[in-house]
Design an enzyme around this catalytic site. Structure first.
Site, PDB file in Angstrom:
ATOM      1  CE  LYS A   1      -3.122   2.806   2.679  1.00 50.64           C
ATOM      2  NZ  LYS A   1      -3.619   3.117   4.039  1.00 50.64           N
TER       3      LYS A   1
ATOM      4  CG  ASN B   1      -5.925   1.386  11.811  1.00 50.58           C
ATOM      5  OD1 ASN B   1      -4.732   1.229  11.623  1.00 50.58           O
ATOM      6  ND2 ASN B   1      -6.445   1.073  12.985  1.00 50.58           N
ATOM      7  CB  THR B   2      -8.786   5.978  13.005  1.00 52.50           C
ATOM      8  OG1 THR B   2      -7.475   6.132  12.466  1.00 52.50           O
ATOM      9  CG2 THR B   2      -8.908   6.825  14.255  1.00 52.50           C
TER      10      THR B   2
END
Length: 253
Positions: free
Chosen positions: A93, A203-204
């Site tokens: 990525k 993610n967060t």
């Protein structure tokens, strides 16, 4: 089921592994999400050591290393080469950050790094914007997947530029696209998949939730609903009302 560089993924959710309260919560949340890919930063792995890497391997899913924190093509290329050696995968990525406040990608560095890494055998997942010109150049450089942002990383704002994302999706109908960054709620993920994007990466939103495991389950349901809705060919919005009960045969008094 979509194939990313020849790897079939049954679930359109990719989940990051940073910022969780503890390794145990990371493991439980990831499993609750049903995510098909785990994203890992080389810098985080280096700081956590072998124990963290054992947790990631135990998840039993493909690993997508990222070049988080890189601000130049050269730095991203070097990080990608190190990640390939450590994680034993050609997937990367690719992040080349160009703006410190918004964490917006640097289009010039991103294109340079994509071209170099693709030529070196990497299978590149470039973190980009909804810019169609940049998208075309990244594909010409060798990327077969695009990862346009929904909103700035960690902002939780959802799909900031719906028009730009919809036109990008329409312009490249056969290119795999993953909405990456900025998703804060399960409804944001469902929205992205309803629009026709192939997967979402976050993610967060899970890691920093009050209950990461419960939030992971919520996202698991949301991506399933969004994918099913897109496959069902949803009705188009209308400017006028349309009765759901037909008037044919109605008695006129």
């Amino acid at each position: 089921m979509r194939e990313f560089y020849g790897v079939a993924l049954a679930n359109p959710l990719m989940l990051g592994t940073a910022q969780y309260p503890s390794p145990a919560v990371l493991d439980a949340a990831f499993r609750a999400s049903g995510a098909a890919v785990a994203t890992v930063s080389l810098r985080r792995e280096a700081g956590q050591g072998q124990a963290f890497w054992e947790i990631i391997k135990g998840l039993g899913v493909p690993v997508l290393p990222n070049t988080a924190g890189c601000h130049s093509a050269r730095e991203a290329i070097t990080t990608a080469q190190m990640a390939r050696e450590l994680f034993e995968t050609n997937w990367i990525k690719l992040e080349v950050i160009g703006h410190a406040d918004t964490l917006q990608p640097d289009p010039f560095g991103l294109l340079e790094a994509t071209e170099a890494l693709a030529a070196d055998g990497f299978e590149v997942f470039p973190y980009t914007t909804e810019d169609q010109v940049l998208a075309a150049r990244l594909l010409e450089a060798g990327a077969r997947v695009l990862m346009p942002w929904g909103a700035p990383i960690g902002s939780g704002l959802g799909l900031n530029n719906r028009y730009g994302l919809k036109t990008l999706r329409a312009a490249f109908p056969d290119v795999l696209m993953v909405i990456d960054a900025g998703l804060g709620l399960p409804s944001h993920a469902a929205d992205a998949l309803e629009m026709g994007f192939d997967a979402v990466l976050l993610n967060t939103a899970v890691a920093q939730a009050g209950d990461p495991v419960a939030m992971a389950r919520a996202f698991a349901l949301a991506v399933q609903a969004g994918a099913l809705a897109h496959a069902a060919d949803p009705m188009a919005p209308r400017d006028m009302a349309a009765p759901s009960t037909p008037v044919l045969g109605k008695a006129w008094l």
